[in-house]
Design a protein around this motif. Structure first.
Motif, PDB file in Angstrom:
ATOM      1  N   LEU A 120       3.855   8.992  -9.705  1.00  0.00           N
ATOM      2  CA  LEU A 120       4.646   9.936  -8.969  1.00  0.00           C
ATOM      3  C   LEU A 120       5.654   9.159  -7.884  1.00  0.00           C
ATOM      4  O   LEU A 120       6.706   9.602  -7.489  1.00  0.00           O
ATOM      5  N   SER A 121       5.569   8.071  -7.922  1.00  0.00           N
ATOM      6  CA  SER A 121       6.692   7.097  -7.055  1.00  0.00           C
ATOM      7  C   SER A 121       6.427   5.778  -7.604  1.00  0.00           C
ATOM      8  O   SER A 121       5.456   5.289  -8.340  1.00  0.00           O
ATOM      9  N   ASP A 122       7.418   5.057  -7.074  1.00  0.00           N
ATOM     10  CA  ASP A 122       7.882   3.415  -7.353  1.00  0.00           C
ATOM     11  C   ASP A 122       6.958   2.670  -6.314  1.00  0.00           C
ATOM     12  O   ASP A 122       7.314   2.284  -5.054  1.00  0.00           O
ATOM     13  N   TYR A 123       5.505   2.769  -6.593  1.00  0.00           N
ATOM     14  CA  TYR A 123       4.417   2.233  -5.514  1.00  0.00           C
ATOM     15  C   TYR A 123       4.835   0.559  -5.033  1.00  0.00           C
ATOM     16  O   TYR A 123       4.224   0.192  -4.114  1.00  0.00           O
ATOM     17  N   LEU A 124       5.385  -0.088  -6.006  1.00  0.00           N
ATOM     18  CA  LEU A 124       5.652  -1.415  -5.845  1.00  0.00           C
ATOM     19  C   LEU A 124       7.134  -1.661  -4.734  1.00  0.00           C
ATOM     20  O   LEU A 124       7.064  -2.758  -4.311  1.00  0.00           O
ATOM     21  N   ASP A 125       7.800  -0.874  -4.303  1.00  0.00           N
ATOM     22  CA  ASP A 125       8.487  -0.444  -3.567  1.00  0.00           C
ATOM     23  C   ASP A 125       7.807  -0.451  -2.047  1.00  0.00           C
ATOM     24  O   ASP A 125       7.353   0.336  -1.779  1.00  0.00           O
ATOM     25  N   MET A 126       8.053  -1.541  -1.263  1.00  0.00           N
ATOM     26  CA  MET A 126       7.467  -1.729   0.057  1.00  0.00           C
ATOM     27  C   MET A 126       7.708  -0.509   0.852  1.00  0.00           C
ATOM     28  O   MET A 126       6.676  -0.176   1.413  1.00  0.00           O
ATOM     29  N   GLN A 127       8.805   0.068   0.981  1.00  0.00           N
ATOM     30  CA  GLN A 127       9.067   1.437   1.881  1.00  0.00           C
ATOM     31  C   GLN A 127       8.186   2.428   1.335  1.00  0.00           C
ATOM     32  O   GLN A 127       7.536   3.285   2.083  1.00  0.00           O
ATOM     33  N   ASN A 128       8.232   2.645   0.034  1.00  0.00           N
ATOM     34  CA  ASN A 128       7.351   3.823  -0.469  1.00  0.00           C
ATOM     35  C   ASN A 128       5.902   3.484  -0.364  1.00  0.00           C
ATOM     36  O   ASN A 128       5.063   4.518   0.091  1.00  0.00           O
ATOM     37  N   ALA A 129       5.440   2.285  -0.647  1.00  0.00           N
ATOM     38  CA  ALA A 129       3.869   1.824  -0.179  1.00  0.00           C
ATOM     39  C   ALA A 129       3.670   2.351   1.320  1.00  0.00           C
ATOM     40  O   ALA A 129       2.475   2.651   1.458  1.00  0.00           O
ATOM     41  N   GLY A 130       4.452   1.942   2.151  1.00  0.00           N
ATOM     42  CA  GLY A 130       4.196   2.194   3.401  1.00  0.00           C
ATOM     43  C   GLY A 130       4.311   3.775   3.764  1.00  0.00           C
ATOM     44  O   GLY A 130       3.308   4.052   4.434  1.00  0.00           O
ATOM     45  N   GLN A 131       5.074   4.569   3.216  1.00  0.00           N
ATOM     46  CA  GLN A 131       4.955   5.912   3.342  1.00  0.00           C
ATOM     47  C   GLN A 131       3.712   6.603   2.843  1.00  0.00           C
ATOM     48  O   GLN A 131       2.880   7.410   3.249  1.00  0.00           O
ATOM     49  N   MET A 132       3.199   5.945   1.674  1.00  0.00           N
ATOM     50  CA  MET A 132       1.982   6.657   0.889  1.00  0.00           C
ATOM     51  C   MET A 132       0.735   6.271   1.865  1.00  0.00           C
ATOM     52  O   MET A 132      -0.171   6.909   1.847  1.00  0.00           O
ATOM     53  N   ALA A 133       0.812   5.052   2.309  1.00  0.00           N
ATOM     54  CA  ALA A 133      -0.483   4.661   3.280  1.00  0.00           C
ATOM     55  C   ALA A 133      -0.360   5.498   4.474  1.00  0.00           C
ATOM     56  O   ALA A 133      -1.516   5.838   4.856  1.00  0.00           O
ATOM     57  N   GLY A 134       0.706   5.857   4.968  1.00  0.00           N
ATOM     58  CA  GLY A 134       0.529   6.711   6.103  1.00  0.00           C
ATOM     59  C   GLY A 134       0.251   8.206   5.876  1.00  0.00           C
ATOM     60  O   GLY A 134      -0.163   8.881   6.642  1.00  0.00           O
ATOM     61  N   THR A 135       0.535   8.667   4.645  1.00  0.00           N
ATOM     62  CA  THR A 135       0.423  10.070   4.501  1.00  0.00           C
ATOM     63  C   THR A 135      -0.874  10.455   3.614  1.00  0.00           C
ATOM     64  O   THR A 135      -1.140  11.490   3.035  1.00  0.00           O
ATOM     65  N   MET A 136      -1.209   9.341   2.979  1.00  0.00           N
ATOM     66  CA  MET A 136      -2.418   9.338   2.127  1.00  0.00           C
ATOM     67  C   MET A 136      -1.909   9.909   0.656  1.00  0.00           C
ATOM     68  O   MET A 136      -2.798  10.639   0.148  1.00  0.00           O
ATOM     69  N   GLU A 137      -0.754   9.960   0.183  1.00  0.00           N
ATOM     70  CA  GLU A 137      -0.487  10.344  -0.730  1.00  0.00           C
ATOM     71  C   GLU A 137      -0.963   9.693  -1.916  1.00  0.00           C
ATOM     72  O   GLU A 137      -1.040   8.333  -1.998  1.00  0.00           O
ATOM     73  N   MET A 138      -1.189  10.404  -3.264  1.00  0.00           N
ATOM     74  CA  MET A 138      -1.755   9.642  -4.541  1.00  0.00           C
ATOM     75  C   MET A 138      -0.355   9.110  -5.199  1.00  0.00           C
ATOM     76  O   MET A 138       0.299   9.936  -5.150  1.00  0.00           O
ATOM     77  N   PRO A 139      -0.335   7.982  -5.479  1.00  0.00           N
ATOM     78  CA  PRO A 139       0.918   7.414  -6.249  1.00  0.00           C
ATOM     79  C   PRO A 139       0.758   7.892  -7.677  1.00  0.00           C
ATOM     80  O   PRO A 139       1.838   7.739  -8.297  1.00  0.00           O
ATOM     81  N   ALA A 140      -0.022   8.466  -7.980  1.00  0.00           N
ATOM     82  CA  ALA A 140      -0.203   8.964  -9.629  1.00  0.00           C
ATOM     83  C   ALA A 140      -1.114  10.004  -9.551  1.00  0.00           C
ATOM     84  O   ALA A 140      -2.199  10.242  -9.238  1.00  0.00           O
ATOM     85  N   LEU A 141      -0.804  10.945 -11.013  1.00  0.00           N
ATOM     86  CA  LEU A 141      -1.654  11.832 -11.564  1.00  0.00           C
ATOM     87  C   LEU A 141      -2.428  11.495 -12.646  1.00  0.00           C
ATOM     88  O   LEU A 141      -1.734  10.973 -13.623  1.00  0.00           O
ATOM     89  N   PRO A 142      -3.771  11.418 -12.613  1.00  0.00           N
ATOM     90  CA  PRO A 142      -4.516  10.934 -14.044  1.00  0.00           C
ATOM     91  C   PRO A 142      -4.117  12.152 -15.167  1.00  0.00           C
ATOM     92  O   PRO A 142      -4.381  13.349 -14.587  1.00  0.00           O
TER      93      PRO A 142
END
Length: 513
Positions: A383-405
């Motif tokens: 769902l996102s480029d989780y290796l991008d540092m900015q995206n990783a920080g946003q996902m950690a703050g919102t608890m969003e899943m980086p992928a759908l199984p």
């Protein structure tokens, strides 16, 4: 922040100790320095330095690197000393690295909850020599050194300076050799090999606000490294891993090590002292990073661990013949499912007689080596480029899943311990509302088959040993009777757990949810 610090140090080390290729044609000191400058600037660094030419020697001094970062990521800088490039009579270039090379880096975060950090370190070398030869677009560098050392001289966090009683780090490498071949075209095509006879390191850290002090010492022998790949010639930001991958970065490598040891000592006047000692006969780590995904695999052979807990009368000792893992995952956002895999293998885990005597003094439990093996594969939509540092920080703050199984397959599960053996396999697919429905819960459809041999015998042994209350064992047997059926052979239970499209869960055809 630590990821970006390691990125700076790693890229700087690559620039300082590798670039170039031996062929018949000549190169000049300016050619070599220009190649280094282009490589550092092309990976997202702002570079400033003073250059002076005297005869056949080019000296670069006051070298400073600043990674280009987004404003919210804060700023960093890395300062180095002087490096000289001297023309040899055979057309090659000697890179003259000082025996003592101080360098420092500074971080200046923009967020209120982070403090600036300034660290000064020193690299020492003895018997060092570096030669670069080839052509401006086709170089090889060869570096050798009798010893290479690294130490922390000073570290300041915010307004507080950490002295030698608070933080120490020294590392010494013996018999260092490396060779790097680099060819410039649409991308930088490189191949690198390196060997290190041995490494010794010593670390110490004490939180000024806590009484405990942690110390670690370690050694590794016969290290080797081999890497090759393609690197883009220009990148806007050094922390933009996704940008690197989209531009064609494709890197793979293998690291190996012989006998390794590590000890950790924690001195705590309040809770008591603790000591841990670890050793391994050999180890390997392989990695690959490209737009197709990232993968890692590692092994450790002949591992031993001993732990002396605080205020405990004896050592707790453990051993494992082999420990290995593998992990592969997609690296970039995609609208279509991509493959992932996970594997774990822990073979022949044993405990000392002293530990067994504490757990089971009657000697009724089987003391055969234990093993665990897991092999799992599947697909997922990123769902996102989780290796991008900015995206990783946003996902950690919102608890969003980086992928759908999308699907998962349990190829094999084996747990062999205490005379019992659990095996399993299965597969499931997931119904997702859509790749943008991050708040929806994926619904699995599929089944998992499990088989347990020796389970009842183990329960009886645990009860007889006094390790498990009889009432608890009775509850466990009731649960097994509900979810399992007798299988072929004595003391064998089998179960099939099914997940239906309607959301129901069945055990051997009986609905449990």
């Amino acid at each position: 922040m630590m990821i970006r610090v390691h990125t700076i140090l790693g890229c700087s080390a690559l620039a300082l100790l590798s670039t170039a290729q031996i062929v018949a044609a000549d190169i000049t000191p300016k050619d070599v320095w220009q190649d280094w400058r282009s490589h550092m600037q092309g990976t997202g660094y702002l570079l400033t330095a003073n250059e002076s030419m005297a005869g056949n020697r080019l000296t670069v001094s006051d070298l400073r690197l600043e990674p280009v970062t987004k404003d919210e990521q804060g700023q960093m800088s890395l300062s180095l000393g002087s490096i000289s490039f001297e023309q040899n009579d055979d057309g090659s270039v000697a890179v003259l690295l000082p025996s003592v090379m101080p360098f420092s880096f500074t971080t200046t975060p923009t967020t209120m909850d982070a403090e600036p950090v300034n660290m000064t370190l020193t690299i020492t070398q003895s018997g060092q020599a570096m030669t670069v030869s080839g052509t401006p677009t086709n170089m090889t560098s060869i570096y050798t050194a009798g010893t290479v050392g690294l130490s922390i001289d000073q570290m300041t966090v915010g307004d507080e300076t950490l002295d030698a009683d608070t933080i120490q780090m020294t590392m010494a490498m013996q018999d260092v050799q490396s060779r790097t071949e680099s060819t410039l075209g649409a991308m930088r095509d490189y191949a690198q090999t390196a060997t290190i006879g041995s490494i010794i390191y010593d670390l110490k850290f004490k939180n000024p606000n806590e009484p405990a002090t942690a110390m670690a010492q370690g050694t590794s022998a016969d290290l080797s490294f081999k890497s090759n790949g393609l690197l883009p010639l220009a990148l806007a930001q050094v922390s933009d891993m996704t940008g690197l991958l989209r531009a064609g970065m494709d890197v793979a490598g293998t690291m190996t090590a012989g006998n390794s040891t590590m000890t950790v000592d924690i001195e705590d006047p309040n809770s008591g002292n603790m000591a841990i000692a670890m050793a391994a006969e050999s180890g390997t780590l392989t990695f690959e990073t490209s737009a197709e995904g990232i993968s890692y695999a590692g092994t450790r052979e002949g591992m031993t661990v001993s732990v002396q807990p605080a205020e405990f009368p004896f050592l707790l000792s453990f051993a494992m013949e082999n420990a290995s893992f593998n992990l592969s995952a997609p690296a970039m956002k995609s609208d279509t499912p991509q493959h992932f895999a996970l594997g774990l293998n822990l073979t022949d885990f044993t405990m000392s007689d002293m530990v067994w005597g504490m757990l089971n003094p009657q000697g009724t439990l089987p003391r055969d080596p234990a093993s665990v093996a897991l092999d799992m594969t599947g697909t997922a939509t990123m769902l996102s480029d989780y290796l991008d540092m900015q995206n990783a920080g946003q996902m950690a703050g919102t608890m969003e899943m980086p992928a759908l199984p999308e699907s998962v397959k349990l190829n094999s599960l084996i747990v062999d311990a205490l005379g019992a053996r659990l095996t399993g396999f299965g597969a499931a697919t997931f119904e997702n509302a859509g790749p943008t429905a991050q708040d929806s819960t994926p619904k699995p459809t599929g089944a998992v088959n499990l088989k347990l041999v020796g389970g009842n015998t183990l329960l009886n042994t645990l009860v007889d040993s006094g390790l498990l209350p009889a009432q608890t064992a009775m509850g466990a047997r009731m649960v097994m009777a509900m979810f399992a059926i007798p299988g072929d052979g004595d003391d064998t239970l089998e179960t099939k757990i099914e997940f239906t499209r309607s959301g129901a869960i069945l055990a051997n055809g009986q609905r449990i949810k």
